[in-house]
Enzyme design. Structure first.
Site, PDB file in Angstrom:
ATOM      1  N   GLU A 177       1.251  -1.187  -0.123  1.00 23.31           N
ATOM      2  CA  GLU A 177       0.015   0.157   0.158  1.00 23.31           C
ATOM      3  C   GLU A 177       1.153   1.325  -0.054  1.00 23.31           C
ATOM      4  O   GLU A 177       2.000   1.484   0.563  1.00 23.31           O
ATOM      5  CB  GLU A 177      -0.762  -0.653   1.190  1.00 23.31           C
ATOM      6  CG  GLU A 177      -1.941   0.872   1.653  1.00 23.31           C
ATOM      7  CD  GLU A 177      -2.738   0.685   2.165  1.00 23.31           C
ATOM      8  OE1 GLU A 177      -3.223   2.046   2.221  1.00 23.31           O
ATOM      9  OE2 GLU A 177      -2.497   0.619   3.468  1.00 23.31           O
ATOM     10  N   LYS A 209      -9.570   1.903  -2.840  1.00 25.94           N
ATOM     11  CA  LYS A 209      -9.727   1.460  -1.588  1.00 25.94           C
ATOM     12  C   LYS A 209     -11.588   1.855  -0.575  1.00 25.94           C
ATOM     13  O   LYS A 209     -11.333   2.979  -0.660  1.00 25.94           O
ATOM     14  CB  LYS A 209      -8.880   1.605  -0.935  1.00 25.94           C
ATOM     15  CG  LYS A 209      -8.541   0.993   0.940  1.00 25.94           C
ATOM     16  CD  LYS A 209      -7.507   2.310   1.950  1.00 25.94           C
ATOM     17  CE  LYS A 209      -7.560   1.281   3.443  1.00 25.94           C
ATOM     18  NZ  LYS A 209      -6.259   2.327   3.975  1.00 25.94           N
ATOM     19  N   CYS A 247      -5.445  -3.406   2.884  1.00 33.51           N
ATOM     20  CA  CYS A 247      -4.935  -3.250   4.525  1.00 33.51           C
ATOM     21  C   CYS A 247      -6.370  -3.497   5.161  1.00 33.51           C
ATOM     22  O   CYS A 247      -6.314  -4.098   5.318  1.00 33.51           O
ATOM     23  CB  CYS A 247      -4.268  -1.904   4.154  1.00 33.51           C
ATOM     24  SG  CYS A 247      -3.795  -1.405   5.790  1.00 33.51           S
TER      25      CYS A 247
END
Length: 265
Positions: free
Chosen positions: A33, A104, A146
């Site tokens: 990330e 995301k 994440c």
């Protein structure tokens, strides 16, 4: 990686690692990330956000995928989205074409007992709205980032969409990583009977933020196939589709489940 603020320097470090990867092809390479810029602050990320399909970082990733003949997933990079940016994970094929983009979905708006204290990604980042998979020929790859790992229903949706591998570029904090990282990654692999490929940021960055590291590749039985706790470098493992199929046949949880999931906004 322990990415710094300079995209040019970080891309140079990516290429150094690509030179050392195993020779076998096809191959899927996944970056952490915020690989292109970390520690500059969200305002700086917005300032360097690129239009989708254009810009120096995307162009360089395309060139590297083609040069090294790999499927290359660029962790996340800021993509222009108006007043905010999207934390986009982009997959490039071995010919350099952009095959898929995942923004995301779950943003890290939490309080953590570390020196940063407050994380409010939604202030600068526009959340994604779609679950994304990409067919890489040898496997269907689901894309996550994440904080997504704390939302198992998303991984169920990726499995329903056909994923054999789920990638998880990450920059877990030192505190939350020590507490939960291995457990979460292994749990998602076991639940959805997929390989989890989870490259991570590590160390103390230029803004003082500390990330946990411990890049992982976990098989669908929950066994760690490769791990790098700290230091820059690459880990690799062989993808075994027969193992995926055998585990799913012997323990057919996807067929036995009484629940389906769908993305809602």
């Amino acid at each position: 990686m322990s990415s710094r603020q300079s995209p040019k320097q970080n891309l140079q470090r990516v290429e150094q690692q690509l030179k050392a990867i195993p020779e076998g092809r096809p191959q899927l390479v996944v970056l952490p990330e915020a690989f292109s810029c970390f520690g500059a602050g969200d305002r700086a990320q917005l300032a360097m956000a690129e239009p989708y399909g254009d810009g120096p970082v995307q162009q360089r990733l395309s060139e590297l995928a083609r040069q090294y003949n790999v499927y290359l997933i660029g962790g996340t990079l800021p993509i222009y989205a108006g007043e905010r940016f999207a934390a986009a994970s982009i997959c490039f094929g071995p010919d350099g074409t952009q095959l898929a983009r995942y923004d995301k979905i779950h943003l890290f708006d939490v309080d953590v007992a570390d020196n940063t204290k407050e994380y409010r990604e939604s202030k600068w980042t526009r959340p994604g709205e779609q679950v994304v998979t990409v067919d890489c020929g040898f496997a269907v790859v689901g894309m996550a980032v994440c904080y997504d790992v704390r939302f198992p229903e998303m991984f169920k949706a990726l499995r329903q969409a056909g994923a054999d591998i789920i990638v998880l570029p990450t920059a877990f904090t030192q505190v939350t990583g020590e507490a939960h990282w291995h457990t979460l990654v292994k749990a998602r692999a076991i639940e959805q009977q997929v390989y989890m490929v989870a490259p991570a940021q590590f160390g103390e960055h230029e803004n003082g933020r500390k990330t946990y590291g411990h890049s992982l590749i976990v098989d669908p039985w929950g066994q760690i196939q490769a791990e790098k706790a700290t230091g820059e470098g690459a880990i690799s493992a062989e993808f075994d589709l027969a193992k995926v199929q055998q585990i799913r046949q012997q323990m057919p949880v996807a067929k036995q489940t009484r629940f389906k999931v769908s993305l809602t906004q």
